[in-house]
Design an enzyme around this catalytic site. Structure first.
Site, PDB file in Angstrom:
ATOM      1  N   GLY A   1       0.827  -1.198   0.000  1.00 26.56           N
ATOM      2  CA  GLY A   1       0.000   0.000   0.000  1.00 26.56           C
ATOM      3  C   GLY A   1       0.859   1.245   0.000  1.00 26.56           C
ATOM      4  O   GLY A   1       1.991   1.234   0.514  1.00 26.56           O
TER       5      GLY A   1
ATOM      6  N   GLN B   1       3.256   9.950   0.775  1.00 26.38           N
ATOM      7  CA  GLN B   1       4.518   9.195   0.803  1.00 26.38           C
ATOM      8  C   GLN B   1       5.381   9.451  -0.418  1.00 26.38           C
ATOM      9  O   GLN B   1       6.553   9.066  -0.443  1.00 26.38           O
ATOM     10  CB  GLN B   1       4.240   7.693   0.923  1.00 26.38           C
ATOM     11  CG  GLN B   1       3.595   7.326   2.256  1.00 26.38           C
ATOM     12  CD  GLN B   1       3.430   5.825   2.376  1.00 26.38           C
ATOM     13  OE1 GLN B   1       2.425   5.291   1.945  1.00 26.38           O
ATOM     14  NE2 GLN B   1       4.417   5.155   2.930  1.00 26.38           N
TER      15      GLN B   1
ATOM     16  N   CYS C   1       5.986   0.220   7.368  1.00 27.17           N
ATOM     17  CA  CYS C   1       5.615   1.319   6.473  1.00 27.17           C
ATOM     18  C   CYS C   1       6.776   1.604   5.533  1.00 27.17           C
ATOM     19  O   CYS C   1       7.924   1.635   5.976  1.00 27.17           O
ATOM     20  CB  CYS C   1       5.303   2.558   7.308  1.00 27.17           C
ATOM     21  SG  CYS C   1       4.820   3.984   6.324  1.00 27.17           S
ATOM     22  N   LEU C   2       6.482   1.805   4.253  1.00 26.73           N
ATOM     23  CA  LEU C   2       7.540   2.089   3.277  1.00 26.73           C
ATOM     24  C   LEU C   2       8.256   3.405   3.593  1.00 26.73           C
ATOM     25  O   LEU C   2       9.368   3.620   3.133  1.00 26.73           O
ATOM     26  CB  LEU C   2       6.962   2.133   1.860  1.00 26.73           C
ATOM     27  CG  LEU C   2       6.438   0.804   1.300  1.00 26.73           C
ATOM     28  CD1 LEU C   2       5.798   1.020  -0.065  1.00 26.73           C
ATOM     29  CD2 LEU C   2       7.556  -0.235   1.216  1.00 26.73           C
TER      30      LEU C   2
ATOM     31  N   HIS D   1      -4.369   1.819   7.274  1.00 24.47           N
ATOM     32  CA  HIS D   1      -3.015   2.394   7.341  1.00 24.47           C
ATOM     33  C   HIS D   1      -2.852   3.515   6.295  1.00 24.47           C
ATOM     34  O   HIS D   1      -2.318   4.579   6.594  1.00 24.47           O
ATOM     35  CB  HIS D   1      -1.998   1.260   7.108  1.00 24.47           C
ATOM     36  CG  HIS D   1      -0.557   1.674   7.089  1.00 24.47           C
ATOM     37  ND1 HIS D   1       0.365   1.209   8.005  1.00 24.47           N
ATOM     38  CD2 HIS D   1       0.143   2.486   6.252  1.00 24.47           C
ATOM     39  CE1 HIS D   1       1.555   1.732   7.731  1.00 24.47           C
ATOM     40  NE2 HIS D   1       1.444   2.510   6.668  1.00 24.47           N
ATOM     41  N   GLU D   2      -3.334   3.254   5.070  1.00 20.20           N
ATOM     42  CA  GLU D   2      -3.161   4.250   3.995  1.00 20.20           C
ATOM     43  C   GLU D   2      -4.036   5.477   4.217  1.00 20.20           C
ATOM     44  O   GLU D   2      -3.597   6.605   3.975  1.00 20.20           O
ATOM     45  CB  GLU D   2      -3.428   3.631   2.618  1.00 20.20           C
ATOM     46  CG  GLU D   2      -2.553   2.425   2.254  1.00 20.20           C
ATOM     47  CD  GLU D   2      -1.076   2.607   2.555  1.00 20.20           C
ATOM     48  OE1 GLU D   2      -0.565   3.745   2.478  1.00 20.20           O
ATOM     49  OE2 GLU D   2      -0.413   1.607   2.905  1.00 20.20           O
TER      50      GLU D   2
ATOM     51  N   HIS E   1      -2.468   7.797   6.560  1.00 24.02           N
ATOM     52  CA  HIS E   1      -1.428   8.641   5.949  1.00 24.02           C
ATOM     53  C   HIS E   1      -2.027   9.948   5.427  1.00 24.02           C
ATOM     54  O   HIS E   1      -1.370  10.987   5.453  1.00 24.02           O
ATOM     55  CB  HIS E   1      -0.774   7.916   4.757  1.00 24.02           C
ATOM     56  CG  HIS E   1       0.405   7.058   5.134  1.00 24.02           C
ATOM     57  ND1 HIS E   1       1.534   7.560   5.735  1.00 24.02           N
ATOM     58  CD2 HIS E   1       0.640   5.736   4.962  1.00 24.02           C
ATOM     59  CE1 HIS E   1       2.411   6.583   5.922  1.00 24.02           C
ATOM     60  NE2 HIS E   1       1.883   5.455   5.470  1.00 24.02           N
TER      61      HIS E   1
HETATM   62 NI    NI Z   1       2.773   3.549   5.488  1.00 20.07          NI
END
Ligand code: NI
Length: 167
Positions: free
Chosen positions: A43, A48, A86-87, A128-129, A132
């Protein structure tokens, strides 16, 4: 399109709704999809990649969705704790408690309404997304102790990366 990492301030901003699904939005979605696949993630949210717009891409077990202006319209009472990462905070994972089922609404890139009900990992990823888009990170759901341990692990991993030490 590069993925920004903690503590980049874009990760703490509140994203604005997408008003028109124009070429710019389509190209943002393309760039995010490419970045997600390159990172082998599940995701990614627009902040991000440094863009404060309400747009997410999710790909859990080939269940791929680009959702414009996603909203969590319902969650169930039951919650479950599972490892999350998380990326934008590459490296550490920590247990986060989330509802086990969500109903998500939004639009696809053609402007059609999207209504999805997902459980388990996919539900977790949508939550989660969407977090963000409101400047919330998974570490914000942790106890203070778990959060500092997670950030310590992250900083140590980055330090090793920057000095070229093997990890
Ligand atoms: Ni994340």
């Amino acid at each position: 399109m590069g993925i920004v990492t903690y503590p980049d301030e874009a990760l703490r901003g509140r994203s604005s709704p997408v008003e028109n699904i124009d070429k710019e939005v389509v190209s943002l979605a393309d760039g995010m999809t490419e970045a997600l696949f390159r990172a082998e993630g599940i995701g990614l949210a627009a902040p991000q990649v440094g863009v404060l717009k309400r747009l997410i891409v999710v790909n859990v077990e080939d269940d791929f969705h680009i959702v414009v202006n996603p909203e969590i319209v319902q969650t169930n009472e039951e919650k479950e704790s599972a490892a999350e990462g998380c990326l934008s905070i590459p490296g550490p994972e920590a247990d986060v408690e989330r509802p086990t089922r969500v109903e998500v609404r939004g639009y696809d890139l053609d402007g059609n309404e999207v209504k999805l009900t997902r459980e388990g990992l996919a539900a977790r990823v949508f939550l989660h997304e969407v977090d963000h888009l409101n400047g919330t990170l998974f570490i914000d759901h942790l106890s203070e102790t778990a959060r500092s341990a997670t950030l310590k692990e992250y900083r140590n991993a980055r330090k090793e990366e920057n000095t070229g030490a093997a990890a």
